[in-house]
Design an enzyme around this catalytic site. Structure first.
Site, PDB file in Angstrom:
ATOM      1  N   GLU A   1     -56.388   5.884  97.464  1.00 16.86           N
ATOM      2  CA  GLU A   1     -57.422   6.442  98.336  1.00 16.86           C
ATOM      3  C   GLU A   1     -57.245   7.943  98.590  1.00 16.86           C
ATOM      4  OE1 GLU A   1     -57.252   3.713 101.621  1.00 16.86           O
ATOM      5  OE2 GLU A   1     -58.087   2.122 100.374  1.00 16.86           O
TER       6      GLU A   1
ATOM      7  N   ASP B   1     -54.542  10.221 105.720  1.00 20.31           N
ATOM      8  CA  ASP B   1     -55.544   9.154 105.680  1.00 20.31           C
ATOM      9  C   ASP B   1     -55.152   8.030 106.632  1.00 20.31           C
ATOM     10  OD1 ASP B   1     -57.282   7.127 105.034  1.00 20.31           O
ATOM     11  OD2 ASP B   1     -56.846   7.101 102.891  1.00 20.31           O
TER      12      ASP B   1
END
Ligand code: AMP
Length: 625
Positions: free
Chosen positions: A168, A190
């Site tokens: 990601e 994140d």
């Protein structure tokens, strides 16, 4: 040509994106949303996915599944604690795996995630006008081998061709860096619903090189929600001597309300949580209500220790990349939980830099995944982009005394291949068992065993003589394949690491078949509902015409008689009857329109056609009510 898409399969929400004219774009879902809640509900025979499933969660807490990503590819003993606070039943499955029990049926987390993927792709296919098969799916960088493998299997179960599983934060950096020129060192922070990742990348001249990654797969916004839930439930218990967390329906309402309060506290300094009729007094049976005010300061106190946990992975990523905070040019925030003001504060505090908020934290990951899909399928607009990623955790084998011999250390560039030679510990040892281990600790028991396999048939030799070559091969998805070979005999044995928690091939095949059958049944059900909705719309239209038309009363009576049949037909199960009533009503209505207003047949037909798209959407929503 069908397009390849990028999917951010999030803990809380998922997003799908595609390359359009050299730029990644989010594809909206059937409800018009840019993000789709990763929620699947089972209602009788039916599966609801996304917003429609989320909406009915409080009424159907045992069969509304969310945050399933927390369980994917996990062993039961890793998730017991999280399982206990879930309103639905999460339990131990075969060989220490995790299963979710819904209406007496045991589901693998992969199967549930497959439903989310299926909905995303079906909606996107309808929007772009071609059937989509090829996908890139993102996973937290800190996902281990079995979590990656399980995510890939979820794609397979949904009938998709998973081109690549990518990290990601790397995807987010791709989205951020696509239009940047020059060299930069970027730290992607994140924090999503269930996982935390930090990744440091070097960007420059089309090369995206990951230098290091670190994280915590048990930390995210849902943990913040649970702190609020525990606080609320604790206060309530003090007052009423009743633990709301034991009542699935009350727990589900608490969780929803806690998340709302948390989100409000990102912009407001105080919020009120109000849950009327949360339960009944067990003795007097009078309804009890819950109302509390939560300040941002109190919320920050509740999550204080969780916030502290982000510090170490950031420092570890810096250490592994051999960088100091001063070397970081930009800090990019990704994941909904980075909207919490104290999260932004702590990032600034650790890195000493104001975070860059130019990327949309909800969409960057899917956009980057679409870019990766474009790179793999050779999108000419992208030019020469090279993505160099790393493996997040050290991989090794267990050796004598329960120690780990590392073969591939964390933050090694993938794909990677490494061979080392091992030998036997006993004289005339006929075989060895190879235990493949992932993690940073020196002893096997403190790490995760990814799987074991045996190499047998070693010719009799003194201890220390056989030469057993063990090769680790990590593909671009970060998924490991292991082989072992005894050199003198040439005996070889290998496994693709599918440890006990991931599904074996036959199970995946069964689930693919089931998912296809379910999809066919869903389609048939939807068509049935659509037919009935269309007929009902026609009835409403006919009644309106009867009122407005100048036609003779006898003709109006005839049309009315047919409309009177509609209700019975809709209530019944006979599609032939529906078709018959529909046909007769259309004919009668056409006659009425011609007689009454002089309008021609074409207009009547058009009027009917127009009702259809609205009805399709209606039909989608109906089962949830
Ligand atoms: P993601 O996995 O990136 O979709 O992140 C979802 C998480 O972000 C959930 O826990 C949400 O509750 C949380 N979230 C979304 N928006 C906000 C906000 N404005 N403030 C705080 N948390 C948020």
């Amino acid at each position: 040509m069908p397009k390849a898409v990028g999917i951010d399969l999030g803990t809380t929400n998922s997003v799908i994106a595609v390359m359009e004219g050299g730029k990644p774009e989010v594809i909206v879902n059937a409800e018009g949303g840019r993000t789709t809640p990763s929620v699947v509900a089972y209602k009788g025979e039916e599966r609801l996915v996304g917003q429609i499933a989320k909406r009915q969660a409080a009424l159907n807490p045992k069969a509304t599944l969310y945050e399933v990503k927390r369980f994917i590819g996990r062993r039961w003993d890793e998730v017991k604690e999280e399982a206990a606070r879930s309103p639905f039943t999460v339990k131990e499955g075969p060989s220490g795996s995790v299963r979710i029990e819904v209406n007496g049926q045991d589901l693998a987390p992969e199967q549930v995630s497959a439903e989310v993927l299926r909905k995303l792709v079906a909606d996107a296919s309808a929007k772009v006008g071609t059937g989509i098969k090829d996908v890139v799916i993102t996973v937290p960088a800190y996902f281990d081998n079995s979590q990656r493998e399980a995510t890939r299997q979820a794609g397979e179960i949904a009938g998709l061709n998973v081109l690549r599983v990518i990290n990601e934060p790397t995807a987010a950096a791709l989205a951020y860096g696509l239009e940047r020129k020059g060299n930069e060192t970027v730290l992607v922070f994140d924090l999503g619903g269930g996982t935390f990742d930090v990744t440091i990348l070097e960007l420059g001249e089309g090369v995206f090189e990951v230098r290091s990654t670190a994280g915590d797969t048990h930390l995210g916004g849902a943990d913040f929600d649970h702190r609020i839930v525990d606080w609320l439930a604790g206060e309530f218990q003090k007052e009423h001597n009743f633990d709301l967390r034991k009542d699935p329906q009350a727990l589900q309402r608490l969780i929803e309300s806690a998340e709302r309060a948390k989100i409000e506290l990102s912009s407001a300094t105080e919020t009120t949580l109000s849950l009327p009729f949360i339960t009944f007094d067990p003795e007097t049976r009078t309804p009890l209500h819950l109302e509390r005010t939560l300040s941002r300061a109190k919320f920050e106190e509740l999550i204080g220790d969780l916030l502290k946990r982000v510090r170490e992975p950031v420092q570890q990523a810096l250490r592994d990349a051999k960088l100091s905070p001063n070397d970081i040019n930009e800090v990019i925030l990704v994941g909904g939980s980075t909207r919490v003001p104290s999260v932004k504060r702590i990032v600034k505090d650790i890195v000493g830099k104001e975070p860059n908020e130019s990327v949309n934290p909800d969409e960057a990951v899917a956009l980057g995944a679409a870019v990766q899909a474009g790179i793999i399928t050779g999108d000419a607009n992208l030019g020469d982009i090279v993505l160099v990623d790393v493996t997040p955790l050290t991989l090794g084998v267990e050796v004598k005394g329960g120690m780990v011999a590392p073969l591939i250390t964390r933050n090694t560039t993938v794909p990677a291949k490494k061979t080392e030679v091992f030998t036997t510990a006993e004289n005339n040892q006929p075989g060895v068992e190879i235990n493949v281990v992932q993690g940073e600790r020196p002893m096997t028991v403190d790490n995760k065993s990814l799987g074991r396999f045996k190499l047998e048939g070693i010719p009799p030799m003194p201890a220390g003589r056989p030469q057993i070559e063990v090769t680790f091969d990590i593909d671009a998805n970060g998924i490991l394949h292991v082989t072992a070979k005894e050199k003198s005999s040439g005996k070889e044995s290998s496994i693709r690491i599918e440890n006990t928690t991931t599904l074996d091939k036959s199970e995946v095949e069964r689930m693919v078949r089931e998912a296809e059958q379910n999809a066919a049944a869903d389609k048939a059900r939807r068509e049935k509902i659509e037919k009935r909705n269309n007929l009902d719309s026609l009835r409403v239209q006919a009644l309106q015409q009867i009122e407005e038309s100048q036609a003779e009363q006898s003709l109006k009576d005839r049309v009315k008689a047919v409309t009177d049949e509609v209700e019975g037909a809709i209530a019944g199960d006979d599609d032939a009857q529906i078709a018959d009533v529909q046909k007769r009503l259309e004919e009668a209505l056409r006659e009425l329109m011609q007689a009454g207003s002089g309008q021609d047949q074409g207009q009547g037909a058009q009027a009917q056609g127009k009702t259809q798209p609205d009805d399709v959407i209606d039909a989608d929503f109906k089962p949830a009510d």
